[in-house]
Motif scaffolding. Sequence first.
Motif, PDB file in Angstrom:
ATOM      1  N   CYS A 121      -3.647   3.407  -2.041  1.00  0.00           N
ATOM      2  CA  CYS A 121      -3.843   2.411  -3.089  1.00  0.00           C
ATOM      3  C   CYS A 121      -2.672   1.435  -3.151  1.00  0.00           C
ATOM      4  CB  CYS A 121      -4.054   3.090  -4.440  1.00  0.00           C
ATOM      5  SG  CYS A 121      -2.675   4.112  -4.998  1.00  0.00           S
TER       6      CYS A 121
ATOM      7  N   VAL B  86      -4.278   9.406  -2.286  1.00  0.00           N
ATOM      8  CA  VAL B  86      -5.102   8.220  -2.469  1.00  0.00           C
ATOM      9  C   VAL B  86      -4.349   7.038  -1.864  1.00  0.00           C
ATOM     10  CG1 VAL B  86      -6.163   6.668  -4.157  1.00  0.00           C
ATOM     11  CG2 VAL B  86      -6.088   9.133  -4.611  1.00  0.00           C
TER      12      VAL B  86
ATOM     13  N   TRP C 147       0.845  -1.196   0.000  1.00  0.00           N
ATOM     14  CA  TRP C 147       0.000   0.000   0.000  1.00  0.00           C
ATOM     15  C   TRP C 147       0.879   1.244   0.000  1.00  0.00           C
ATOM     16  CZ3 TRP C 147      -5.017  -0.437  -0.940  1.00  0.00           C
ATOM     17  CH2 TRP C 147      -5.604  -1.686  -0.731  1.00  0.00           C
TER      18      TRP C 147
ATOM     19  N   ARG D 278     -12.376   0.822  -8.549  1.00  0.00           N
ATOM     20  CA  ARG D 278     -11.826   2.036  -9.142  1.00  0.00           C
ATOM     21  C   ARG D 278     -10.320   1.875  -9.287  1.00  0.00           C
ATOM     22  NH1 ARG D 278     -13.025   8.045  -6.762  1.00  0.00           N
ATOM     23  NH2 ARG D 278     -12.213   9.175  -8.531  1.00  0.00           N
TER      24      ARG D 278
ATOM     25  N   TRP E 270      -3.484   0.777 -10.374  1.00  0.00           N
ATOM     26  CA  TRP E 270      -3.462   1.176  -8.963  1.00  0.00           C
ATOM     27  C   TRP E 270      -4.907   1.111  -8.486  1.00  0.00           C
ATOM     28  CZ3 TRP E 270       0.982   1.317  -6.613  1.00  0.00           C
ATOM     29  CH2 TRP E 270       2.132   1.600  -7.349  1.00  0.00           C
ATOM     30  N   THR E 271      -5.172   0.315  -7.454  1.00  0.00           N
ATOM     31  CA  THR E 271      -6.529   0.116  -6.951  1.00  0.00           C
ATOM     32  C   THR E 271      -6.670   0.796  -5.599  1.00  0.00           C
ATOM     33  OG1 THR E 271      -6.602  -2.013  -8.066  1.00  0.00           O
ATOM     34  CG2 THR E 271      -8.274  -1.615  -6.419  1.00  0.00           C
ATOM     35  N   GLU E 272      -7.730   1.575  -5.465  1.00  0.00           N
ATOM     36  CA  GLU E 272      -7.973   2.345  -4.243  1.00  0.00           C
ATOM     37  C   GLU E 272      -8.410   1.427  -3.101  1.00  0.00           C
ATOM     38  OE1 GLU E 272     -10.517   6.304  -2.953  1.00  0.00           O
ATOM     39  OE2 GLU E 272     -10.332   5.759  -5.063  1.00  0.00           O
TER      40      GLU E 272
ATOM     41  N   TYR F  66      -6.500   3.335 -11.227  1.00  0.00           N
ATOM     42  CA  TYR F  66      -5.802   4.517 -11.725  1.00  0.00           C
ATOM     43  C   TYR F  66      -4.569   4.088 -12.517  1.00  0.00           C
ATOM     44  CZ  TYR F  66      -8.385   6.760  -7.907  1.00  0.00           C
ATOM     45  OH  TYR F  66      -9.365   7.201  -7.044  1.00  0.00           O
TER      46      TYR F  66
END
Length: 116
Positions: free
Chosen positions: A40, A38, A28, A62, A54-56, A64
């Motif tokens: 992520c 954020v 993380w 969601r 990149w996952t939140e 990125y």
Amino acid sequence: MSGRVETVLRKMGQSVRPISEAPKDGRWILAKSAEGLVVCHWDIDPAGLAGPTWTEANDAARGYLDEYFEGWIDPAELKLWDYATLADLLIAFVDDARAFGDERALRILKARAKAE
């Protein structure tokens, strides 16, 4: 987030590193975007998304791309030595959330304050 949080982090010896140097091993991170930080991690096979991204933390649906972020901070290296520094960081976060109109962050803070 070009605001108070970044200023407090810099005073603590934290600086934003290039996103190209961020770990893509599932750890993380705090990724810095124009809208703020954020939480992520790099997910090589996210459910419901087209590919590695990149996952939140709070919204796994969601993702990125690297280009979305200006840089990153390793939360494991954050050094919050005393309550005064932690208070400065929290106050800066609230100030920035208000300045950037981050209603989600403000709702979370209000809910936590009421829970106590």
